[in-house]
Design a protein around this motif. Structure first.
Motif: not given
Length: 933
Positions: A476-495
């Protein structure tokens, strides 16, 4: 807790996938708000008499007797002298409700409506009865009420007999038809003295409907080739002759009565209906009276080359075939009522004896009525689709419609009626295709959404398995956490985008579910991208060739199961291949006797998919033999168990009691069928034994010991007793053979685990289902567990299709439930047949539960593998669903998907039931301890 949450989420996801097929393929085709269309010219008839002989086959009516005479002389005379005849082609499912809806309302009811019952109207629809001035109906309580309920106002009058009269065990069901004819006779006698009733009858646009159920009931009880069935046809023929005489006398032979005689569906030689066999889809149609063409002699060759005319000795008479829905517009035209607004039937002009102008006006009315449906359907779809995304049906655009009306006006003015009729037929054909086009307009869009969610879910389950059981390096790394945040924002936009799009289109609530479900599913998948990258890094250290070999074999196995849905014989091929497993895996050297038993068990079970599904003549002797085989197998086990360790007295008493019970249940079908053949009805004692056995089948095993084989034997005896009562022939042998193979499977898996070097192996005879499982001893999944999961899925499919298929469920033999009831009740009968299907499922599920416990497997992990295999099959069938070809092909392709999805959902629920059935125990009494002072 995590496992429960995962199961609940998985259950919800699969229920959504399951329900989606109904929104995509099973939605009602009906639209409302159209203006009723009627022919402006005076009709030829003031009244119409519709007689429907339920379950009458075309060949049973048309084929002459060996001496050249007819079993229906009156109708034969009508065909040869003063009427028009032909074959009415029905659609699948060939059941009473959809058949009558097609006849009287002119449209083919969708499957979802049929499934909702015989007495309810799932959707409101128009009918010839509704458009009439008055309709009087006599017949079955299962058919008549739905047309009265669907009628506007209070002008459809029904007269029905009690539902208890529909008894398959009655001495002769033709009395149902006699009741109808007697009631009609009383009706006309009372009309002579009842001035208001007489005045109503003398009005025009009236319909009299006689529903005759006797032929269908006698066919179910005695088969269509029986004396009862054939004699019933003669009774109906005599009744129709008397009916015509009575009607003509009442109306002073005014020549204003039209008659239509037909059937809702046929029947197979073995007394069932529901599928697409010609004996079920070919029904007779005879029309005569006012406005109907007289019998026409044929000099040239007949246009029909199906070979039936020669058998029927009717080559010399003009035959006019129709689709079943075409009868509704025919009746509407004859009696002068508006065509049913939901009708998709095409008026068969060859039945009309009228002027060319009347025929032209009638077919024009038919064309406008179908066009009205098309325009309403198009308007609805246009309203709910963004203008730049809407694609109209090209063959019937507004300009094409205007061109039709312009051409039609010219042709009618020039009195070119033949050209005018041809133009109207072309319009009807295009409008019907357009209706299908708009009805399936959203199908591709919804299908893509469901497939996207399906693939995402399956990918997520595979990742869960890998994450749990693959030895991967996770950082687990900070890069992985940033990836999750970016992915969550993208999913919200798609929704948000999807939601706004669906809001603009005013889509139904279910569309939001199907389109939004892939978003969280794929978010969960993409969030685990580290697992995938770690897997790629770890690939060099994995046994790639072995993994690839297993994947290829499982893929081949899944394809074999998919093909088995279409060709049951593929299960025989699969079982033959499985029989070689101990020899190919090296287990034969360690367990020779068990390996040979496995091979013989597979080969014996392989015989069942080769047996006919429907059309089997009842053979109660085989049911008795199955009972003897079950008792022999159980006795062998008891003897073997006694050699190892003595049974407790209570267990011994229970097993002996259950074995005696199986012996009784093996004899009850023989006694019941003997009584029915002698027309003495269903013996009350047999009925009590049958219902008591059914009610106790899931409770009795809970009284036995939870030792592994003690409980399994109790479950087998209890379920076998019920299965024998629901059997009529060779299928009764299926549970004993399946149980034998399952017993061998449990034993041979023990040897397989030992060969893999798993420590802590426990003797099967000492394992207790109710013992607390030591979590420390639960091992991780191995590649060989994929094989175990596939075996389980294979045996589940074999349990379902071993003695049946789609046709056997759709057109089951009512004789299977005669030990329980003989009075027609579709829901109780259907429930009993479903329980018969479920019993082999439970046997396989209990075996799988035993293997999990005996081989120290994680039930969660193993179930995930099963879930992946089942979902891959379901996805395969989703792509195989088709909306073209014959109705049987369409229905079968949809049914396959529904069955696999139902199986997956059902296995989730059944696994809980099986766990309770194997591990829980009921103690009805306890010995009190005596305390001494």
């Amino acid at each position: 807790m995590k496992m429960i949450t995962f199961l609940l989420v998985g259950l919800i996801v699969h229920v959504i996938f399951f329900v989606s097929i109904f929104d995509i393929y099973f939605t009602s085709p009906l639209v409302h708000g159209m203006t009723p269309q009627t022919t402006p010219l005076a009709p030829p008839a003031s009244r119409l008499v519709l007689v429907v002989a339920d379950g009458l086959r075309a060949d049973s009516l048309f084929t002459p007797l060996p001496d050249g005479s007819s079993r229906a002389p009156y109708l034969r005379n009508v065909m040869e002298e003063r009427g028009t005849w032909g074959v009415s082609h029905t659609r699948v499912p060939t059941e009473s409700r959809p058949g009558h809806v097609a006849l009287i309302a002119g449209f083919y009811e969708d499957v979802s409506a049929v499934a909702k019952g015989w007495k309810e109207n799932p959707v409101e629809f128009d009918s010839v009865f509704n458009e009439s001035r008055h309709t009087w109906c006599w017949g079955s309580p299962d058919i008549l009420p739905m047309f009265a309920k669907g009628a506007s106002g209070d002008h459809v009058y029904t007269h029905t007999y009690p539902a208890a009269e529909e008894d398959f065990a009655s001495t002769d069901a033709s009395r149902l038809d006699s009741w109808v004819f007697t009631q009609v006779k009383s009706f006309f006698q009372s009309a002579k003295s009842n001035s208001s009733l007489r005045a109503s009858l003398l009005e025009d646009q009236n319909i009299l409907f006689l529903h005759l159920l006797g032929i269908d009931t006698n066919g179910h009880a005695h088969r269509p080739m029986s004396k009862e069935y054939l004699d019933n046809i003669g009774l109906v023929d005599t009744g129709v002759a008397d009916l015509v005489s009575m009607v003509e006398d009442f109306f002073d032979h005014d020549g204003r009565t039209a008659y239509v005689f037909t059937s809702d569906h046929g029947m197979t030689n073995w007394g069932s209906h529901g599928a697409g066999h010609p004996s079920e889809t070919l029904t007779p149609l005879v029309a005569w009276g006012a406005g109907v063409t007289n019998a026409q002699k044929v000099t040239a060759a007949q246009p029909y080359n199906d070979g039936f005319l020669q058998d029927w000795k009717l080559e010399h008479l003009q035959r006019v075939d129709v689709n079943q829905a075409d009868i509704a517009p025919l009746m509407a035209s004859l009696v002068g009522v508006p065509f049913p607004v939901n009708s998709v039937g095409v008026l068969p002009l060859l039945y009309l004896n009228n002027s060319d102008q009347f025929k032209a006006e009638s077919i024009y009315t038919n064309a406008i009525q179908v066009l009205e449906q098309y325009k309403m359907k198009m308007a609805q779809k246009k309203e709910t689709t963004l203008s730049f995304l809407f694609t109209p049906y090209q063959l019937l655009t507004e300009s094409k419609q205007a061109e039709f009306f312009h051409t039609a006006r010219i042709l009618i003015q020039l009195e070119k009626y033949d050209d005018f009729i041809s133009l109207c037929r072309s319009l009807i054909s295009n409008a019907l295709e357009g209706l299908v086009y708009y009805h399936t307009y959203d199908r591709f869009f919804l299908g893509c959404s469901v497939v996207l969610g399906f693939v995402g879910w399956t990918s997520y389950v595979v990742l869960v398995i890998l994450k749990t059981h693959a030895s991967l390096d996770r950082h687990p790394s900070l890069l992985n956490q940033n990836h999750s945040h970016t992915l969550a924002r993208l999913c919200i936009c798609v929704t948000v985008v999807i939601t706004v799009f669906l809001l603009i289109q005013r889509s139904p609530v279910t569309y939001y579910i199907y389109c939004l479900l892939p978003v969280p599913v794929w978010y969960s998948v993409l969030k685990e991208y580290r697992t995938l990258t770690d897997l790629v890094r770890s690939a060099p250290s994995l046994p790639l060739w072995k993994c690839l070999g297993y994947l290829v074999l499982v893929a081949f196995g899944i394809e074999l199961l998919v093909v088995s849905f279409f060709h049951r014989a593929m299960l025989t091929v699969g079982l033959a291949v499985l029989s070689l497993w101990p020899f190919l895996s090296g287990l034969f050297g360690k367990a020779k006797f068990r390996s040979v038993s496995w091979c013989l068990g597979c080969l014996c079970l392989a015989a069942f998919p080769l047996m006919p599904v429907v059309g089997r003549e009842p053979n109660i002797h085989l049911v008795t033999c199955a009972g003897v085989l079950s008792l022999f197998t159980s006795a062998c086990y008891l003897w073997s168990a006694l050699q190892k360790a003595p049974l407790h007295l209570t267990d011994r008493q229970q097993f002996i009691t259950q074995m005696l019970h199986v012996a009784v249940c093996a004899y009850v079908p023989s006694l019941t069928h003997s009584s029915l053949q002698q027309k003495q009805g269903l013996p009350l004692l047999n009925q009590i034994i049958s219902w008591t056995t059914l009610a106790s089948s899931m409770l009795v095993p809970l009284l036995s010991s939870t030792r592994i084989f003690h409980r399994l034997l109790s479950i087998f005896l209890s379920l076998t007793a019920t299965y024998l009562l629901l059997s009529t022939g060779s299928e009764a042998l299926f549970p004993p053979v399946l149980s034998w193979l399952m017993f061998v499977w449990i034993n041979i898996e023990q040897e397989a685990i030992l060969a893999q070097g798993v420590s802590g192996r426990q003797e099967l005879s000492t394992i207790d289902f109710s013992a607390n499982i030591d979590i420390a001893k639960i091992r991780q999944l191995k590649l060989d567990d994929i094989r175990r999961s596939y075996f389980f899925v294979f045996f589940i499919i074999t349990a379902f299709f071993g003695t049946g298929n789609i046709a056997s469920i759709n057109s089951f033999d009512p004789a299977s439930v005669y030990c329980f009831l003989t009075v027609f009740n579709p829901f109780i009968m259907g429930g009993l047949m479903m329980w018969k299907v479920i019993i082999p499922f439970i046997i396989v599920m209990c075996t799988f539960e035993t293997i999990q416990v005996a081989t120290q497997l994680s039930s969660r992990s193993l179930f995930l593998v099963v879930l992946v295999i089942s979902d891959l099959m379901a996805l395969h069938f989703f792509f195989l669903v088709q909306d073209y070809g014959s109705w049987l092909d369409i229905g079968t392709s949809i049914s396959h998907y529904v069955i696999v999805m139902s199986m997956t959902i059902f296995l989730m629920l059944l696994s809980v039931v099986t766990h309770i059935l194997t591990s829980q125990r009921l103690i009805l009494w306890r010995k009190r301890k005596t305390h001494f002072p």
